[in-house]
Every structure is written in C-alpha cells, then in structure tokens.
Design an enzyme around this catalytic site. Structure first.
Site, PDB file in Angstrom:
ATOM      1  CG  HIS A 119      -1.827  -1.056   1.121  1.00 24.94           C
ATOM      2  ND1 HIS A 119      -3.070  -1.323   0.125  1.00 24.94           N
ATOM      3  CD2 HIS A 119      -2.473  -2.156   2.244  1.00 24.94           C
ATOM      4  CE1 HIS A 119      -3.612  -2.332   0.375  1.00 24.94           C
ATOM      5  NE2 HIS A 119      -3.318  -2.774   1.676  1.00 24.94           N
ATOM      6  CG  HIS A 131      -6.456  -5.425   1.766  1.00 24.98           C
ATOM      7  ND1 HIS A 131      -5.916  -6.250   2.637  1.00 24.98           N
ATOM      8  CD2 HIS A 131      -7.727  -5.172   2.300  1.00 24.98           C
ATOM      9  CE1 HIS A 131      -6.684  -6.448   3.671  1.00 24.98           C
ATOM     10  NE2 HIS A 131      -7.793  -5.964   3.563  1.00 24.98           N
ATOM     11  CG  ASP A 172      -4.739 -10.038   3.292  1.00 26.63           C
ATOM     12  OD1 ASP A 172      -4.446 -10.593   2.282  1.00 26.63           O
ATOM     13  OD2 ASP A 172      -4.537  -9.075   3.699  1.00 26.63           O
ATOM     14  CG  ASP A 217      -2.541  -8.401   0.854  1.00 27.27           C
ATOM     15  OD1 ASP A 217      -1.908  -8.510   1.722  1.00 27.27           O
ATOM     16  OD2 ASP A 217      -3.562  -7.688   0.845  1.00 27.27           O
TER      17      ASP A 217
END
Ligand code: Q9C
Ligand code: ZN
Length: 345
Positions: A163, A201, A288, A199
């Site tokens: 991120h 996200h 995740d 991931d």
C-alpha cells in the site's frame, strides 16, 4: 528456498488503529512474522538469513527523498512535540484532498504526516523506521540473490509494503518492499518484471508506482474496491497509462469469493504474465485471502495454498516472494509455508 528474515520487525509495534470512530488494537502484529518463521523452521523449508544493509539511496529508486527523510525523523519529531507522546502511536488526522497543494511541505508535523499518508489505520511507532528499513533490505537482498541465480527467495518481513507509494504510507505499509525488489531486478538486468499481488487488498501503492511503465507489469487479484479497502483504486478498467498502457491488470472479485473462482483469476493473471514474456516475477504474498482472516472476505482454506504455490511455479520464472498481509495469526505461518512448499514441489 532461501528466506531473508527481518530480525528487526518487532521494533515496529503499533498499539492502535482508527476503525469506525474508535481506536482498536492493531491487526498487524509482530506475532504474524514470528509464526511464519516458526513454520519455515519446523518444515526446514530452506536457509534463513538476515538481510544485507543498504544505504538510503537504494530506497530512493522507489520512494521520494522528502518522504524517506520524513519517515527517518518522524518518531523523534513526534516525541519532541510532547514527551508524553513517547507512549502513544503517531496517527495522521488531517489530509489534503484533490485541488490542495503538495508542493509546499508544511512545517506542522501533523500536516506533514497527512501529506504523506492516506488513512488513520497505520500507526507510526518508535521503531517503525528501523523495522521498515531493514524490511526493505530483505526485499533487496532477496532480489539480489535471485539475480545471482537462485530460483526463488522469500523476504519475510513486516510491516508490509504494497500500500506504500512513492511518497505515502497507509494500509499498515511504509516502504514498498515488492516495488523495491522489482526495481532491483530491473536494475540488475531483468528486462521485464511482473509483480503479481495476491494479497486480499489491492496494492494501490505498487500500482501507482508502475502505472506508466511498460517494464514492470502489475497484476492483482483482490476484493472489489467498490466495497473493500483500500477503495478508490483497483478497478478492472485501470489498465495503465502512457508507456504503461496495457501493463496493469486488476482482477477485482466480490467479497465471499471461494477458491475455485479465485484460482481461475490466478490462472488468468499467469496467462497474462506468460504473454508479457516476463524475465522475473515478484509475488506480493498476502494470505489474508484465508477464510479465517479477521479483516478480509475471501474463503481460501489452508490446503488451497499448496495449489497456489504450484501454480506460481508453472510461470517458470526467477521469483521473489514478499510477505504482505494475513491477520489470522494462528494460521498465517501454515498458509504462507504452504504456498512456498507448493512452489517447490
Ligand atoms: N479494521 C495489508 O493487508 N484496515 N493491509 C482495514 C480493519 C486496513 C491491510 C480495517 C487494512 C490494510 C498489507
Ligand atoms: Zn491485505
């Protein structure tokens, strides 16, 4: 597979993150990396080494100098505002929006913290800089080892990275370890590098960094940003710009997606990597996507991760794995090791 383990990761210990109007305990905890290390050792999945050190100029291949300077001094600045801050995490609370200026660096610490971030869920702590910097060294060391001829290497580090952008932190990330690895592979002679982000996200930081570049192809499978963090970016129509047009692939999937649909998207991404004729692969390895993850919405089971690793190996590329998310602490070691073991089968 060789693992570069960030032995300073626990210097980054967030206490709280802002969530729905409350400060709640952090999900991104030191035990995550400890559990992965335990599991790699237990299975004897390969040598585990500390990273080599690099100077901060290595970070500037990806990050803005004024951002690196901010991170380096942020904790001391925070404590100098009030000695009592030494017992509190620093969290941003004010941000510029579209149309506001970013060329004037504010003197005010909170204002600078907001300029360089995008959420209030990413605490900066006493050891954040040291932990993040030695984590970046793990990614750079892994890339170096792959350039030297190793089939694959794993950067086992936290805080995670995908991120983080050129000049912003957020989503528990400060330095973009995967992007640093990709750039190091380019600098070391790989002509085309694919960054495959699995991931849960979307890796908004990584996408931004390479959006206008043809030499690094960013591909991501993630929760649909219309409803899932980090929102705002990660939609299917984001395909790159300028020279990078065609070299960004987002495969957003709805909350609740199970392994079959997720694995079909992975196969699609791997076909795109083959068509691109990548010379090297960086995997942003977040687990995740696990059904038991406390903050995510996919439904992968622990055994599924063996097949993920096997599929990644079919790309047949020199590969750098970089640890990202995965917050079900009791399973994060098993799930991560399953990917790496599957890759080596
Ligand atoms: N209370 C990575 O997986 N906050 N970052 C979600 C939960 C942000 C995830 C809200 C999640 C960031 C690297
Ligand atoms: Zn994640």
């Amino acid at each position: 597979m060789i693992t570069f383990y960030n032995d300073r990761h626990s210097l980054h210990q967030g206490r709280v993150e802002m969530f729905r109007g409350e400060l709640v305990p952090c999900f991104e905890v030191a035990a995550r990396a400890d559990r992965v290390l335990d599991e790699l050792r237990r299975r004897r999945l390969g040598a585990i080494e500390p990273a080599q050190a690099f100077d901060d100029a290595a970070l500037s291949r990806i990050h803005a100098s004024r951002y690196v300077e901010f991170l380096r001094g942020a904790w001391d600045e925070w404590v100098s505002l009030d000695p009592a801050n030494a017992r509190r995490d620093a969290l941003p609370s004010v941000w510029p929006v579209r149309g506001h200026r970013s060329d004037v660096l504010p003197e005010n610490f909170a204002a600078r913290m907001g300029l360089f971030s995008f959420d209030a869920g990413t605490p900066l702590t006493a050891g954040t800089w040291q932990a993040a910097r030695s984590g970046a060294w793990c990614a750079l060391s892994a890339a170096g080892r792959v350039l030297a001829g190793e089939r694959a290497a794993f950067a086992l580090t936290r805080p995670p990275g995908h991120h983080a952008g050129q000049d912003f932190f957020g989503g528990y990330c400060f330095l973009n370890n995967a992007a640093l690895a990709a750039q190091a592979l380019r600098d070391g002679g790989a002509g085309r590098v694919a960054v495959l982000d699995i991931d849960y996200h979307h890796g908004n930081g990584t996408q931004c960094l390479f959006y206008e570049r043809a030499d690094v192809f960013y591909l991501s499978l993630h929760g649909d940003p219309r409803s899932e963090y980090p929102f705002y970016l990660g939609h299917a129509d984001e395909t790159g710009a300028g020279a990078g047009l065609g070299f960004n692939l987002n495969l957003p999937l709805p909350r609740g997606t199970g392994f079959a649909a997720w694995f079909a998207a992975l196969a699609q991404a791997l076909r795109a990597i083959a068509d691109y004729r990548a010379d090297a692969l960086v995997v942003s390895l977040g687990v995740d996507t696990f059904a038991g993850d406390p903050i995510s919405g996919f439904r992968l089971q622990s055994d599924d991760y063996f097949q993920v690793g096997e599929a990644l190996a079919t790309a047949g590329l020199p590969s750098v794995f970089v640890f990202e998310g995965g917050y079900a602490v009791a399973a994060v070691g098993i799930n991560t090791a399953n990917v790496l073991e599957g890759f080596q089968r």
